[in-house]
Design a protein around this motif. Structure first.
Motif, short mmCIF file in Angstrom:
data_model
loop_
_atom_site.label_atom_id
_atom_site.label_comp_id
_atom_site.label_asym_id
_atom_site.label_seq_id
_atom_site.Cartn_x
_atom_site.Cartn_y
_atom_site.Cartn_z
N VAL A 42 -12.29 6.99 0.49
CA VAL A 42 -11.03 6.90 1.23
C VAL A 42 -10.32 5.59 0.91
CG1 VAL A 42 -9.98 6.81 3.53
CG2 VAL A 42 -11.86 8.40 3.08
N ASP A 43 -11.07 4.49 0.86
CA ASP A 43 -10.47 3.16 0.78
C ASP A 43 -10.94 2.37 -0.44
OD1 ASP A 43 -9.14 3.22 3.44
OD2 ASP A 43 -11.21 3.36 4.16
N THR A 44 -10.05 1.50 -0.92
CA THR A 44 -10.41 0.53 -1.95
C THR A 44 -10.76 -0.78 -1.28
OG1 THR A 44 -8.80 1.55 -3.44
CG2 THR A 44 -9.65 -0.60 -4.07
N ALA A 216 -8.35 12.02 15.99
CA ALA A 216 -9.71 12.20 15.45
C ALA A 216 -10.17 11.08 14.52
CB ALA A 216 -9.80 13.55 14.74
N GLY A 217 -9.41 10.00 14.42
CA GLY A 217 -9.81 8.87 13.58
C GLY A 217 -9.09 8.87 12.24
N HIS A 218 -8.50 7.72 11.90
CA HIS A 218 -7.78 7.61 10.63
C HIS A 218 -8.72 7.91 9.46
CE1 HIS A 218 -4.20 5.57 8.49
NE2 HIS A 218 -4.94 6.18 7.57
N TYR A 219 -9.86 7.25 9.46
CA TYR A 219 -10.80 7.42 8.35
C TYR A 219 -11.29 8.85 8.25
CZ TYR A 219 -14.88 6.99 5.36
OH TYR A 219 -15.79 7.18 4.35
N LYS A 220 -11.81 9.39 9.34
CA LYS A 220 -12.42 10.71 9.30
C LYS A 220 -11.43 11.80 8.89
CE LYS A 220 -16.79 10.20 10.55
NZ LYS A 220 -17.96 10.77 9.84
N THR A 221 -10.20 11.73 9.38
CA THR A 221 -9.23 12.78 9.03
C THR A 221 -8.81 12.70 7.56
OG1 THR A 221 -7.34 11.43 9.78
CG2 THR A 221 -8.31 12.97 11.38
N GLU A 222 -9.12 11.57 6.91
CA GLU A 222 -8.71 11.44 5.52
C GLU A 222 -9.88 11.48 4.54
OE1 GLU A 222 -4.29 9.79 6.00
OE2 GLU A 222 -5.75 8.22 5.53
N THR A 223 -11.04 11.88 5.04
CA THR A 223 -12.15 12.18 4.13
C THR A 223 -12.01 13.57 3.51
OG1 THR A 223 -13.50 13.07 5.95
CG2 THR A 223 -13.79 10.74 5.40
N LEU A 224 -11.25 14.44 4.16
CA LEU A 224 -11.18 15.84 3.73
C LEU A 224 -10.57 15.99 2.35
CD1 LEU A 224 -10.00 17.31 7.15
CD2 LEU A 224 -12.25 17.64 6.09
N SER A 240 -19.56 14.33 -13.51
CA SER A 240 -20.47 13.91 -12.45
C SER A 240 -19.66 13.17 -11.39
CB SER A 240 -21.57 13.01 -13.01
OG SER A 240 -22.35 12.47 -11.98
N VAL A 241 -19.82 13.54 -10.12
CA VAL A 241 -19.03 12.94 -9.05
C VAL A 241 -19.91 12.61 -7.86
CG1 VAL A 241 -16.95 14.23 -9.72
CG2 VAL A 241 -18.50 15.20 -8.01
N PHE A 242 -19.45 11.68 -7.04
CA PHE A 242 -20.10 11.46 -5.75
C PHE A 242 -19.13 10.78 -4.79
CE2 PHE A 242 -20.63 7.27 -7.41
CZ PHE A 242 -20.94 6.42 -6.36
N PHE A 243 -19.41 10.94 -3.49
CA PHE A 243 -18.54 10.41 -2.44
C PHE A 243 -19.15 9.14 -1.87
CE2 PHE A 243 -17.34 10.40 2.17
CZ PHE A 243 -16.00 10.11 1.99
N ILE A 244 -18.33 8.10 -1.77
CA ILE A 244 -18.74 6.85 -1.14
C ILE A 244 -18.24 6.86 0.31
CG2 ILE A 244 -18.52 4.35 -1.15
CD1 ILE A 244 -18.03 4.49 -4.16
N ASP A 245 -19.16 6.93 1.24
CA ASP A 245 -18.81 6.99 2.65
C ASP A 245 -18.90 5.60 3.26
OD1 ASP A 245 -18.06 8.14 5.03
OD2 ASP A 245 -20.08 8.77 5.58
N GLU A 246 -17.77 5.04 3.64
CA GLU A 246 -17.71 3.73 4.29
C GLU A 246 -16.80 3.84 5.51
OE1 GLU A 246 -19.21 0.88 3.96
OE2 GLU A 246 -20.39 1.35 2.17
N PRO A 247 -17.29 4.49 6.57
CA PRO A 247 -16.44 4.69 7.76
C PRO A 247 -16.10 3.40 8.47
CG PRO A 247 -18.70 5.37 8.20
CD PRO A 247 -18.62 5.08 6.75
N THR A 248 -14.90 3.35 9.01
CA THR A 248 -14.44 2.17 9.75
C THR A 248 -14.62 2.33 11.25
OG1 THR A 248 -12.20 3.04 9.94
CG2 THR A 248 -12.70 1.70 7.99
N GLY A 249 -14.82 3.56 11.70
CA GLY A 249 -14.88 3.81 13.13
C GLY A 249 -13.50 3.88 13.76
N LEU A 250 -12.47 3.83 12.93
CA LEU A 250 -11.08 3.85 13.41
C LEU A 250 -10.33 5.06 12.84
CD1 LEU A 250 -10.29 0.08 12.83
CD2 LEU A 250 -10.85 1.18 15.00
#
Length: 250
Positions: A42-44, A216-224, A240-250
């Motif tokens: 989601v974020d850089t 529902a949270g800025h981060y979570k709604t933009e993981t989709l 080859s791909v993978f998801f980097i999950d770094e939630p902010t809780g916001l």
């Protein structure tokens, strides 16, 4: 795969040039010419860059990039992020509004589909273009049930503001900072707005309209969007791909 071929594919598929977006969409930072593995996030941030580099990826595809309207000074955290990208040879590709609005892999179509809804019409006008969608249930649903589905499927905490309708038939979705669509939702008689974040002024606007809202949270709604795009790249291009999950809780 050659980097420029991948960039061309993403530019065309996401219609990068169609959106008036200050986030500098497309290839923001150039790195390796050959791309075999792609990280999606989601974020850089320095942490997501370091995780992508450690995992041996050649490109990061993100929703929130590093450059918003241009860089005047490369100091502080800007320097740290850019240094980490250049030293690792990572390409940085950004899709902000194009990924919100995409009718197949976008954040907002994704929010509706969590509820089993398909888009009825575009919704959420921003700078002359609609970046969201709204859908309609066959039968009205209690707002509590809608909130529960979103909370469970996104693994997030949902805040419910029952200022308008409590039996929900129509749902508008604008991920992230989508409260700008409050008045449009009310004007178009959309029972419920689902978005990511909600400020003090947004609360008062929704109260006075009145308009029911799920947050529902800025981060979570933009993981989709990044996750859906990741699967598309895996299936269509064989990378080859993978998801980097770094939630902010916001």
């Amino acid at each position: 795969m050659n980097r420029d071929e991948l960039v061309s594919f993403l530019d065309e598929y996401l219609q990068i040039s169609a959106y008036p977006d200050k986030s500098s969409n497309g290839l923001q930072v150039e790195g390796k010419e050959e791309v075999k593995r792609v990280a999606f996030a989601v974020d850089t941030t320095l942490k997501t860059i370091e995780r992508a580099a450690k995992a041996g990826t050649d490109m990061m595809v993100v929703h929130h990039g590093m450059i918003w309207g241009g860089l005047e000074y490369v100091t502080g955290f800007h320097y740290k992020r850019l240094k980490a990208l250049i030293e690792s040879g990572l390409n940085l590709y950004v899709a902000h509004l194009p990924l919100d609005a995409h009718p197949e892999v976008g954040n907002n179509i994704g929010l509706l589909r969590l509820l089993g809804l398909e888009p009825k019409q575009p919704f959420g006008e921003y700078r002359g273009l609609s970046i969201g969608f709204y859908g309609e249930f066959n039968e009205a649903q209690p707002i509590e049930k809608v909130a529960q589905v979103i909370a469970e499927k996104l693994d997030t905490t949902v805040k419910t503001y029952k200022f308008g309708k409590r039996e929900i038939r129509t749902v508008g979705a604008v991920s992230g900072a989508g409260a700008f669509a409050l008045e449009e939702a009310h004007r178009r008689e959309i029972d419920l707005l689902i978005t990511g974040e909600f400020g003090h002024a947004d609360y008062l606007t929704a109260l006075d309209l009145p308009q029911s809202v799920l947050v529902a949270g800025h981060y979570k709604t933009e993981t989709l969007g990044v996750k859906s795009l990741m699967e598309l790249v895996r299936e269509k291009l064989g990378l080859s791909v993978f998801f980097i999950d770094e939630p902010t809780g916001l």
